[in-house]
Design a protein around this motif. Sequence first.
Motif, PDB file in Angstrom:
ATOM      1  N   GLY A 263     -26.714  31.927  -4.539  1.00  0.00           N
ATOM      2  CA  GLY A 263     -26.626  31.832  -5.941  1.00  0.00           C
ATOM      3  C   GLY A 263     -25.232  31.383  -6.108  1.00  0.00           C
ATOM      4  O   GLY A 263     -24.981  30.305  -7.008  1.00  0.00           O
ATOM      5  N   THR A 264     -24.132  32.028  -5.636  1.00  0.00           N
ATOM      6  CA  THR A 264     -22.682  31.637  -5.661  1.00  0.00           C
ATOM      7  C   THR A 264     -22.622  30.191  -5.277  1.00  0.00           C
ATOM      8  O   THR A 264     -21.927  29.283  -5.966  1.00  0.00           O
ATOM      9  CB  THR A 264     -21.682  32.394  -5.059  1.00  0.00           C
ATOM     10  OG1 THR A 264     -22.008  32.412  -3.666  1.00  0.00           O
ATOM     11  CG2 THR A 264     -22.003  33.805  -5.549  1.00  0.00           C
ATOM     12  N   ILE A 265     -23.274  29.698  -4.086  1.00  0.00           N
ATOM     13  CA  ILE A 265     -23.006  28.340  -3.495  1.00  0.00           C
ATOM     14  C   ILE A 265     -23.889  27.339  -4.604  1.00  0.00           C
ATOM     15  O   ILE A 265     -23.256  26.094  -4.982  1.00  0.00           O
ATOM     16  CB  ILE A 265     -23.455  28.151  -2.147  1.00  0.00           C
ATOM     17  CG1 ILE A 265     -22.917  29.045  -1.250  1.00  0.00           C
ATOM     18  CG2 ILE A 265     -23.556  26.778  -1.700  1.00  0.00           C
ATOM     19  CD1 ILE A 265     -21.476  29.122  -1.038  1.00  0.00           C
ATOM     20  N   PRO A 483     -31.259  18.430  -4.309  1.00  0.00           N
ATOM     21  CA  PRO A 483     -32.366  18.113  -5.025  1.00  0.00           C
ATOM     22  C   PRO A 483     -33.359  19.088  -5.565  1.00  0.00           C
ATOM     23  O   PRO A 483     -33.882  19.118  -6.887  1.00  0.00           O
ATOM     24  CB  PRO A 483     -33.379  17.267  -4.095  1.00  0.00           C
ATOM     25  CG  PRO A 483     -32.109  16.591  -3.080  1.00  0.00           C
ATOM     26  CD  PRO A 483     -31.094  17.594  -3.181  1.00  0.00           C
ATOM     27  N   LEU A 484     -33.358  20.259  -4.636  1.00  0.00           N
ATOM     28  CA  LEU A 484     -33.991  21.285  -5.037  1.00  0.00           C
ATOM     29  C   LEU A 484     -33.592  22.103  -6.235  1.00  0.00           C
ATOM     30  O   LEU A 484     -34.145  22.651  -7.125  1.00  0.00           O
ATOM     31  CB  LEU A 484     -34.267  22.521  -4.057  1.00  0.00           C
ATOM     32  CG  LEU A 484     -35.295  22.068  -2.908  1.00  0.00           C
ATOM     33  CD1 LEU A 484     -35.076  22.954  -1.593  1.00  0.00           C
ATOM     34  CD2 LEU A 484     -36.868  22.057  -3.555  1.00  0.00           C
ATOM     35  N   ILE A 485     -32.151  22.183  -6.453  1.00  0.00           N
ATOM     36  CA  ILE A 485     -31.430  22.833  -7.586  1.00  0.00           C
ATOM     37  C   ILE A 485     -31.818  21.912  -8.711  1.00  0.00           C
ATOM     38  O   ILE A 485     -32.069  22.629  -9.830  1.00  0.00           O
ATOM     39  CB  ILE A 485     -29.696  22.942  -7.181  1.00  0.00           C
ATOM     40  CG1 ILE A 485     -29.475  24.098  -6.127  1.00  0.00           C
ATOM     41  CG2 ILE A 485     -29.184  23.292  -8.477  1.00  0.00           C
ATOM     42  CD1 ILE A 485     -28.167  23.922  -5.345  1.00  0.00           C
ATOM     43  N   GLY A 497     -39.418  27.523 -12.783  1.00  0.00           N
ATOM     44  CA  GLY A 497     -38.506  26.858 -11.828  1.00  0.00           C
ATOM     45  C   GLY A 497     -38.522  27.932 -10.410  1.00  0.00           C
ATOM     46  O   GLY A 497     -37.822  27.702  -9.626  1.00  0.00           O
ATOM     47  N   ALA A 498     -39.041  28.983 -10.726  1.00  0.00           N
ATOM     48  CA  ALA A 498     -39.021  29.940  -9.837  1.00  0.00           C
ATOM     49  C   ALA A 498     -39.150  29.506  -8.308  1.00  0.00           C
ATOM     50  O   ALA A 498     -38.444  30.056  -7.536  1.00  0.00           O
ATOM     51  CB  ALA A 498     -39.766  31.358 -10.168  1.00  0.00           C
ATOM     52  N   PRO A 499     -40.168  29.061  -8.164  1.00  0.00           N
ATOM     53  CA  PRO A 499     -40.594  28.609  -6.700  1.00  0.00           C
ATOM     54  C   PRO A 499     -39.561  27.821  -6.175  1.00  0.00           C
ATOM     55  O   PRO A 499     -39.387  27.747  -4.910  1.00  0.00           O
ATOM     56  CB  PRO A 499     -42.058  27.867  -6.911  1.00  0.00           C
ATOM     57  CG  PRO A 499     -42.399  28.316  -7.980  1.00  0.00           C
ATOM     58  CD  PRO A 499     -41.459  28.404  -8.888  1.00  0.00           C
ATOM     59  N   TRP A 502     -36.470  29.581  -5.162  1.00  0.00           N
ATOM     60  CA  TRP A 502     -36.503  30.250  -3.815  1.00  0.00           C
ATOM     61  C   TRP A 502     -36.411  29.291  -2.808  1.00  0.00           C
ATOM     62  O   TRP A 502     -35.833  29.589  -1.772  1.00  0.00           O
ATOM     63  CB  TRP A 502     -38.114  31.022  -3.800  1.00  0.00           C
ATOM     64  CG  TRP A 502     -38.428  31.692  -2.688  1.00  0.00           C
ATOM     65  CD1 TRP A 502     -38.054  32.922  -2.206  1.00  0.00           C
ATOM     66  CD2 TRP A 502     -38.806  31.087  -1.420  1.00  0.00           C
ATOM     67  NE1 TRP A 502     -38.572  33.448  -0.884  1.00  0.00           N
ATOM     68  CE2 TRP A 502     -39.021  32.167  -0.474  1.00  0.00           C
ATOM     69  CE3 TRP A 502     -39.286  29.933  -0.856  1.00  0.00           C
ATOM     70  CZ2 TRP A 502     -39.317  32.062   0.965  1.00  0.00           C
ATOM     71  CZ3 TRP A 502     -39.901  29.687   0.249  1.00  0.00           C
ATOM     72  CH2 TRP A 502     -39.874  30.833   1.269  1.00  0.00           C
ATOM     73  N   LEU A 503     -36.856  27.971  -2.790  1.00  0.00           N
ATOM     74  CA  LEU A 503     -36.765  27.375  -1.694  1.00  0.00           C
ATOM     75  C   LEU A 503     -35.241  26.692  -1.756  1.00  0.00           C
ATOM     76  O   LEU A 503     -34.620  26.728  -0.349  1.00  0.00           O
ATOM     77  CB  LEU A 503     -37.704  26.033  -2.016  1.00  0.00           C
ATOM     78  CG  LEU A 503     -39.237  26.090  -1.939  1.00  0.00           C
ATOM     79  CD1 LEU A 503     -39.888  24.902  -2.279  1.00  0.00           C
ATOM     80  CD2 LEU A 503     -39.522  26.440  -0.617  1.00  0.00           C
ATOM     81  N   ALA A 504     -34.604  26.582  -2.855  1.00  0.00           N
ATOM     82  CA  ALA A 504     -33.158  26.287  -2.904  1.00  0.00           C
ATOM     83  C   ALA A 504     -32.516  27.414  -2.117  1.00  0.00           C
ATOM     84  O   ALA A 504     -31.603  27.093  -1.318  1.00  0.00           O
ATOM     85  CB  ALA A 504     -32.694  25.968  -4.081  1.00  0.00           C
TER      86      ALA A 504
END
Length: 745
Positions: A263-265, A483-485, A497-499, A502-504
């Motif tokens: 999350g910090t990244i 892209p995932l973010i 956005g949850a899935p 998780w992938l990000a």
Amino acid sequence: MTPAVPLAGGEPGGGPGSGHAALQQSHWHSRWRLSSKVAWMDQELGAAGFDRAPWIAVTLAAGIGLWFWLPGPTPWIAAIAFSALLAASGMFLLRRGALPHIAMAMLAMGLASGLGTGLIWARSAMVGAEPIAAPTVQWYQGKVLEREDQPAEERIRLVMAVRDAATGQAQKIRVNVPQEQALSELREGAVLRLRARLMLPGAPLVPGAYNFARRAWFDGLAATGSVIGDIEVVATPPPASGIASVQRTLSGHVRERLGGSAGTIAAAFASGDRGAISDADEEAMRDAGLTHLLSISGLHVSAIIAAAYLLAIKLLALWPWLALRARLPVVAAAVGAAAGIGYTLLTGAEVPTVRSCAAAVLVLIALALGREALSLRMVAVAAGFVLLLWPESLVGPSFQMSFSAVLAIVALHNSAPVKAFLAPREESWLAHGGRRVAMLLVTGLVIEIALMPIVLFHFHRAGIYGALANVVAIPLVTFISMPLIAIALAFDLVGAGAPFWWLAGQSLDLLLGIAHLTSDQPGAVKLMPQMELGTLALFVFGGLWLALWQGRKRLVGLVPAGVAAAMLALTPTPDVLVSGDGRHVGIVEDGRLIMLREGRSDYARENLMELAGMEGEPVAITDWPGARCSRDFCVLTLRRGGRPWHIMMARSRERIEERALAAACERADIVIADRWLPRSCQPLWLKVDRKFLGLSGGLALFLEQERFDSVAMSEGQHGWWKPVEPGPYRPREKGEVPEKMGERR
């Protein structure tokens, strides 16, 4: 027939007159040879076939760098005068029609160099903030200008506009506030009343260490410190608005949706906020050569702009009315430019981001006009744009690393062998992919080579396996994580956005895993003593020649680079390092660093370790077998240059009987103390006491050469360096309780 006239000395065929004629003939031959060589150089310059515009940006940077290197106003004026003379000489030759290529180079370089020196001098005079006279503790009331959240440090930082209580002078200060006091009202626009302990912006601890005083000078900071006690909110801030508020809200939202290190990244990628990244993760990314991924720069801006450009051109193509009436590449370029500028502002508009945004916008303009997108001229224009706005950024690692990497990429991909290697051809998808992967590896290796001198100069350490780590990390961040973010943030608008988060998170955990795995390998990090400025200059000149010249003559750049590599290999390790306050002393012996004091902070220890090029834990002097310590002093003997060096170091400030102290000083080659030492203390070579350090700053001693470097030698008369000549110092009496202030500068 005329008889021969005898010569002096009895030799026929000459004399004083004929000897003079021979000298004249030799003189004219020398002038002819010199003239022919200059003409040949002019022809070679004209036939070189390279773009000359980038060299103007290089000369502008050289003029700025000259101001930082020269010690004071008189040399600065001389440098500007020499630049003006060079430009005038070029103009004179142009009007005469002589040596047109050399004349044009003289004119352009003279103007650019003089502009650079004058520009940074004016910038320093306009924005430089005079530091406070001395450390102080007092009440302040002022307005909050900036807020920076630093969850990893359990604090926030406030930049405030205040007035000095004694003089009424307006000042800008920066204070740290503990996390438990970080109320939501402590943001831009609030008026606060607080009590703070403020210090002068710190000069380099030792030669080559981080120069925060210079950074604070150009940031306009007069002092930094920490809050004592409670904070009173005198006036509440206006409703949250503006870029800073959006940035904090976005960063907080990302960390809320994606916890842990990932999350910090992700927050750093989305908003540019790196305050929550832990020290362990930051260090792993640095040692693995992946720190550039955390700094919002070309990779991130290019990804955002490319995505916006491609998305816009595909969607707009579905609108026949617009597609028939407008050039879609121009419209898509405008959309991409707007996205890039918005992302740059959102992430704080740091130098790498501004550089990347400017370069990307130039690429978009080139695409819209049908021109070549990636060129050295594009890099030069972006560099000139940044230097004209923030000339002081030249001496920072951010500017140097950012432009070095981009220059290396553009020069590599514009070279004939690489163009031939990447040219389209009939081949299988496996061969095509293999060539692309090989090119990615070569690009990473070239970037590592280009950045290594800069990293060693500023950080005294370099990752060895960075190229391999970047081969995986760069595509991972560019094509998966970012892209995932972005998709997760978009789907958060409808609560779905949850899935994607998780992938990000999985992709960012993989990124951190690569960083920690790479940095943990044996020999992953190379530590080096402080590199000389001349060594770095040769590396930079050689690299610029290789990148900007064309043909085989570009290989001449390997000569200065090779000389610099030899100089780097021969860089001596300092035998003794002394901090500017005299409290911290590091001694290099048998591959270990011996420290006089074990401070409460890791800052001094890490600086001494890096500047000495030492790995592992330092050894306390009291635990070193060859040291003899009492309550007040320690004595250590080193053998350097074929003779013993006796070093005596003060451990306390207790009163010492002067006669005994003088006798001990006479037996020592070097005496080091954080106190004032009496005149009767006369060591054999060097007395480093409070008075000496006030004028010199931190020291690096090289005993075999019998010389030392000081911070003052590199600072000259620049505004941020304030040498201090203290008055007589009263030693502390036994049992006397020290004041809270004054123990450390």
